[in-house]
Design a protein around this motif. Sequence first.
Motif, PDB file in Angstrom:
ATOM      1  N   TRP A 489       0.834  -1.199   0.000  1.00 14.10           N
ATOM      2  CA  TRP A 489       0.000   0.000   0.000  1.00 14.10           C
ATOM      3  C   TRP A 489       0.871   1.251   0.000  1.00 14.10           C
ATOM      4  CZ3 TRP A 489      -4.546  -1.325  -1.390  1.00 14.10           C
ATOM      5  CH2 TRP A 489      -5.131  -2.498  -0.929  1.00 14.10           C
ATOM      6  N   ASP A 490       0.493   2.218  -0.840  1.00  9.63           N
ATOM      7  CA  ASP A 490       1.212   3.484  -0.863  1.00  9.63           C
ATOM      8  C   ASP A 490       0.886   4.267   0.406  1.00  9.63           C
ATOM      9  OD1 ASP A 490       2.776   5.444  -2.750  1.00  9.63           O
ATOM     10  OD2 ASP A 490       1.166   6.636  -1.877  1.00  9.63           O
ATOM     11  N   ALA A 491       1.866   5.015   0.879  1.00 17.94           N
ATOM     12  CA  ALA A 491       1.671   5.795   2.109  1.00 17.94           C
ATOM     13  C   ALA A 491       0.568   6.826   1.963  1.00 17.94           C
ATOM     14  CB  ALA A 491       2.982   6.471   2.505  1.00 17.94           C
ATOM     15  N   ASP A 492       0.335   7.323   0.724  1.00 10.55           N
ATOM     16  CA  ASP A 492      -0.684   8.348   0.503  1.00 10.55           C
ATOM     17  C   ASP A 492      -2.027   7.772   0.070  1.00 10.55           C
ATOM     18  OD1 ASP A 492       0.951  10.478   1.176  1.00 10.55           O
ATOM     19  OD2 ASP A 492       1.772  10.646  -0.840  1.00 10.55           O
ATOM     20  N   SER A 493      -2.141   6.451  -0.018  1.00 10.68           N
ATOM     21  CA  SER A 493      -3.434   5.856  -0.351  1.00 10.68           C
ATOM     22  C   SER A 493      -4.348   5.900   0.870  1.00 10.68           C
ATOM     23  CB  SER A 493      -3.242   4.406  -0.798  1.00 10.68           C
ATOM     24  OG  SER A 493      -2.823   3.601   0.293  1.00 10.68           O
ATOM     25  N   VAL A 494      -5.635   5.707   0.642  1.00 15.71           N
ATOM     26  CA  VAL A 494      -6.588   5.721   1.749  1.00 15.71           C
ATOM     27  C   VAL A 494      -6.259   4.601   2.738  1.00 15.71           C
ATOM     28  CG1 VAL A 494      -9.015   5.414   2.375  1.00 15.71           C
ATOM     29  CG2 VAL A 494      -8.399   6.784   0.379  1.00 15.71           C
ATOM     30  N   GLY A 496      -3.384   3.102   3.029  1.00 14.75           N
ATOM     31  CA  GLY A 496      -2.090   3.434   3.619  1.00 14.75           C
ATOM     32  C   GLY A 496      -2.224   4.414   4.764  1.00 14.75           C
ATOM     33  N   LYS A 497      -3.116   5.395   4.621  1.00  7.86           N
ATOM     34  CA  LYS A 497      -3.347   6.364   5.700  1.00  7.86           C
ATOM     35  C   LYS A 497      -3.984   5.685   6.915  1.00  7.86           C
ATOM     36  CE  LYS A 497      -2.039  10.375   3.953  1.00  7.86           C
ATOM     37  NZ  LYS A 497      -1.066  11.281   4.609  1.00  7.86           N
ATOM     38  N   ILE A 498      -4.930   4.781   6.659  1.00  9.06           N
ATOM     39  CA  ILE A 498      -5.564   4.067   7.765  1.00  9.06           C
ATOM     40  C   ILE A 498      -4.521   3.274   8.554  1.00  9.06           C
ATOM     41  CG2 ILE A 498      -7.175   2.208   8.347  1.00  9.06           C
ATOM     42  CD1 ILE A 498      -8.896   3.125   5.980  1.00  9.06           C
ATOM     43  N   LEU A 499      -3.572   2.675   7.823  1.00  6.74           N
ATOM     44  CA  LEU A 499      -2.541   1.847   8.446  1.00  6.74           C
ATOM     45  C   LEU A 499      -1.334   2.658   8.914  1.00  6.74           C
ATOM     46  CD1 LEU A 499      -2.591  -1.138   5.906  1.00  6.74           C
ATOM     47  CD2 LEU A 499      -3.705  -1.014   8.146  1.00  6.74           C
ATOM     48  N   HIS A 500      -1.405   3.982   8.802  1.00  8.85           N
ATOM     49  CA  HIS A 500      -0.301   4.872   9.205  1.00  8.85           C
ATOM     50  C   HIS A 500       0.992   4.576   8.441  1.00  8.85           C
ATOM     51  CE1 HIS A 500      -2.806   6.415  12.403  1.00  8.85           C
ATOM     52  NE2 HIS A 500      -2.897   5.233  12.969  1.00  8.85           N
ATOM     53  N   LYS A 501       0.864   4.227   7.163  1.00 10.24           N
ATOM     54  CA  LYS A 501       2.052   3.917   6.361  1.00 10.24           C
ATOM     55  C   LYS A 501       2.967   5.128   6.198  1.00 10.24           C
ATOM     56  CE  LYS A 501       1.576  -0.436   4.934  1.00 10.24           C
ATOM     57  NZ  LYS A 501       2.636  -1.471   5.060  1.00 10.24           N
ATOM     58  N   ASP A 502       2.408   6.331   6.325  1.00  8.96           N
ATOM     59  CA  ASP A 502       3.227   7.544   6.194  1.00  8.96           C
ATOM     60  C   ASP A 502       3.896   7.927   7.507  1.00  8.96           C
ATOM     61  OD1 ASP A 502       0.682   8.062   7.256  1.00  8.96           O
ATOM     62  OD2 ASP A 502       0.761  10.160   6.683  1.00  8.96           O
ATOM     63  N   LEU A 503       3.696   7.112   8.551  1.00  8.91           N
ATOM     64  CA  LEU A 503       4.316   7.369   9.845  1.00  8.91           C
ATOM     65  C   LEU A 503       5.134   6.164  10.308  1.00  8.91           C
ATOM     66  CD1 LEU A 503       1.543   9.248  11.876  1.00  8.91           C
ATOM     67  CD2 LEU A 503       3.609  10.203  10.850  1.00  8.91           C
ATOM     68  N   VAL A 504       5.885   5.599   9.399  1.00  4.82           N
ATOM     69  CA  VAL A 504       6.727   4.465   9.739  1.00  4.82           C
ATOM     70  C   VAL A 504       7.966   4.977  10.483  1.00  4.82           C
ATOM     71  CG1 VAL A 504       8.099   2.553   8.845  1.00  4.82           C
ATOM     72  CG2 VAL A 504       5.922   3.147   7.764  1.00  4.82           C
ATOM     73  N   THR A 505       8.245   4.421  11.632  1.00  6.69           N
ATOM     74  CA  THR A 505       9.406   4.837  12.425  1.00  6.69           C
ATOM     75  C   THR A 505      10.702   4.504  11.680  1.00  6.69           C
ATOM     76  OG1 THR A 505       8.162   4.343  14.442  1.00  6.69           O
ATOM     77  CG2 THR A 505      10.544   4.643  14.661  1.00  6.69           C
ATOM     78  N   PRO A 506      11.582   5.478  11.514  1.00  2.00           N
ATOM     79  CA  PRO A 506      12.846   5.217  10.803  1.00  2.00           C
ATOM     80  C   PRO A 506      13.666   4.122  11.489  1.00  2.00           C
ATOM     81  CG  PRO A 506      12.511   7.575  11.141  1.00  2.00           C
ATOM     82  CD  PRO A 506      11.474   6.870  11.956  1.00  2.00           C
ATOM     83  N   GLU A 507      14.432   3.380  10.677  1.00  2.00           N
ATOM     84  CA  GLU A 507      15.300   2.352  11.235  1.00  2.00           C
ATOM     85  C   GLU A 507      16.386   2.994  12.109  1.00  2.00           C
ATOM     86  OE1 GLU A 507      16.876  -0.175   8.245  1.00  2.00           O
ATOM     87  OE2 GLU A 507      14.917  -0.740   7.432  1.00  2.00           O
ATOM     88  N   ASP A 508      16.793   2.266  13.131  1.00  2.00           N
ATOM     89  CA  ASP A 508      17.840   2.723  14.049  1.00  2.00           C
ATOM     90  C   ASP A 508      17.490   4.066  14.702  1.00  2.00           C
ATOM     91  OD1 ASP A 508      19.382   0.486  13.335  1.00  2.00           O
ATOM     92  OD2 ASP A 508      20.198   1.569  11.603  1.00  2.00           O
ATOM     93  N   ALA A 509      16.163   4.327  14.854  1.00  2.00           N
ATOM     94  CA  ALA A 509      15.744   5.576  15.485  1.00  2.00           C
ATOM     95  C   ALA A 509      16.045   5.556  16.980  1.00  2.00           C
ATOM     96  CB  ALA A 509      14.248   5.802  15.256  1.00  2.00           C
ATOM     97  N   SER A 510      16.307   6.728  17.515  1.00  5.98           N
ATOM     98  CA  SER A 510      16.555   6.859  18.955  1.00  5.98           C
ATOM     99  C   SER A 510      15.246   6.650  19.715  1.00  5.98           C
ATOM    100  CB  SER A 510      17.107   8.250  19.260  1.00  5.98           C
ATOM    101  OG  SER A 510      16.122   9.237  18.985  1.00  5.98           O
ATOM    102  N   PRO A 511      15.313   6.334  20.991  1.00  5.95           N
ATOM    103  CA  PRO A 511      14.079   6.167  21.786  1.00  5.95           C
ATOM    104  C   PRO A 511      13.169   7.401  21.718  1.00  5.95           C
ATOM    105  CG  PRO A 511      15.966   5.349  23.007  1.00  5.95           C
ATOM    106  CD  PRO A 511      16.524   6.015  21.790  1.00  5.95           C
TER     107      PRO A 511
END
Length: 556
Positions: A489-494, A496-511
């Motif tokens: 699913w594309d992050a900007d699809s409906v 994708g938005k429901i699944l929060h695809k546009d808010l995926v936590t970056p890899e190796d992110a700090s706490p």
Amino acid sequence: MAKHERWASRIGLVLAMAGNAVGLGNFLRFPAQAAQNGGGAFMIPYLVSLLVMGIPLMWIEWTMGRYGGSLGHHSTPGIFQSMGKSRAWKYLGVLGLLTCLGIASYYLYIESWCLSYAIYSLLGGFGADEPASFFGRITGQSDNQLFAFSIPGLVMFAICIGINIFILSRGVSGGIEVVAKVAMPLLLLFGVVLAVRGLMSDPISDEAVKESPWVGLNYIWSVPDFTQIANPAVWLAAAGQIFFTLSIGMGSIHCYASYLRKKDDVALTGATTAWTNQMCEVVIGSALLLPIAVSYLGLQGVKDSVAGGSGFGLAFFTLPTLFNNWGPQFAPLAGFLWFGLLFLAAITSSLAMGQPVMAFLEDEFKLSRVKASWALMGMLLFLAVPVALIHEQGVFSDFDFWVGTFALVVFALMEVILFAWAFGMDKGWEELTRGAELKVPRAFFYIMKYVTPTFIIVILLAAIFKPSVGWDGFFGSIGSGQGVPAWEWDADSVIGKILHKDLVTPEDASPEVVTYYENLRTVRTYDRIGLLAIFAFFSILVAIAWRRKGKGGTPS
């Protein structure tokens, strides 16, 4: 009461309707979409979308508004119910109130930015790095921080809300129409001054100029990238722009048209409004942002800067610094004209968003104009405060998608089905052409009934099921013999938005960053519950109002 109000003059109506349509999308989103989608090639699907969807929906909304207004309804619940036999139509019409209120909650925030930038520009203008830091000062936003707080920004936001509420409290002819008669000519004047100065930049005599501004203008009109025409994404972008630019798919046009008399022309006036908007967007809009930016950044630099498709960064962060090339005397004035233009475009649109809610309260609950304006302010603050106090990736962007994009398409599909199929195309055509000074081509009878709803359904399905590779990549893989690509699913699809695809936590992110993204997803869950609560609230008000009216469903 609202049902006795009328527009004072036809020119006032046209300017108010044009002000409703002419908004930030004309000067920010349109140039960005054109630059991102093949320049002049974008204009072909854009004009096709205008003819088979934009103009038909414009006429449908004008006709529905005048028809409902003749029965005493000035908001979409009553207008929908007056045209459909099922009792459900009035509740579907609630979406027209929700979109207006939801969009206004963040649109007014952007409006306050425009006013802040205009004042700051006039007081001295921006240095090389100031626009971005100034934006941070008026919004209080910082990376990976959920909450944003800025006293100056909140003050300006409150001022803009107050200005809108005051104008709306003055009525349709005494408030909205008066503002439109002043704001629209000023907006055009500001745009012409900037466009003329921008096209005067000369790469021969000015070493800061990388390319002639005419390169930017020619990209839209003379040197299109025709390879983009076969790209489905370009067609979807063009169709989406039509929704943005004409303010269709929400309740504002219905409301404004409801103050017409039964035999007032809607065909010519509606077309005039549409063409006025298109002149502002296609003629003035294309002569402003792209030519000025191309002069100092080059065409490829502009394409890179609008990769997101909104033009926001280019308009608020880059353009103010480019004005410095116009000299220390003219640069502050240029900044004031640019952001003043955006403010005028924004306020004429935000007034149109507030009026339907006020009309609903006046019609159905007999509130005075002043009391309705105070009630509107209370409703606005319920949604606007979270917009202003939380990072724009949270409530702001979520509202922009659900009520400012997706809901418009859903609402447009409902209204065309109501007009052409429930009310009946024969009756609808009769209503459209009654008192018309413009002979509407008969072809639009069939376009409205068959082509327009089909076009909207395609847009809706494409938005819901958009793959991560984009429709161009999806069909391109199939056409090249590579087979069907793996589906994500594309992050900007409906979905994708429901699944929060546009808010995926970056890899190796700090706490800290992990917590930030978790909080954003939580905030978005609650803001969607808030939107559903507003829809339920208006639905309850509709049920109460109609129970008080009795079976007839007309205002007492």
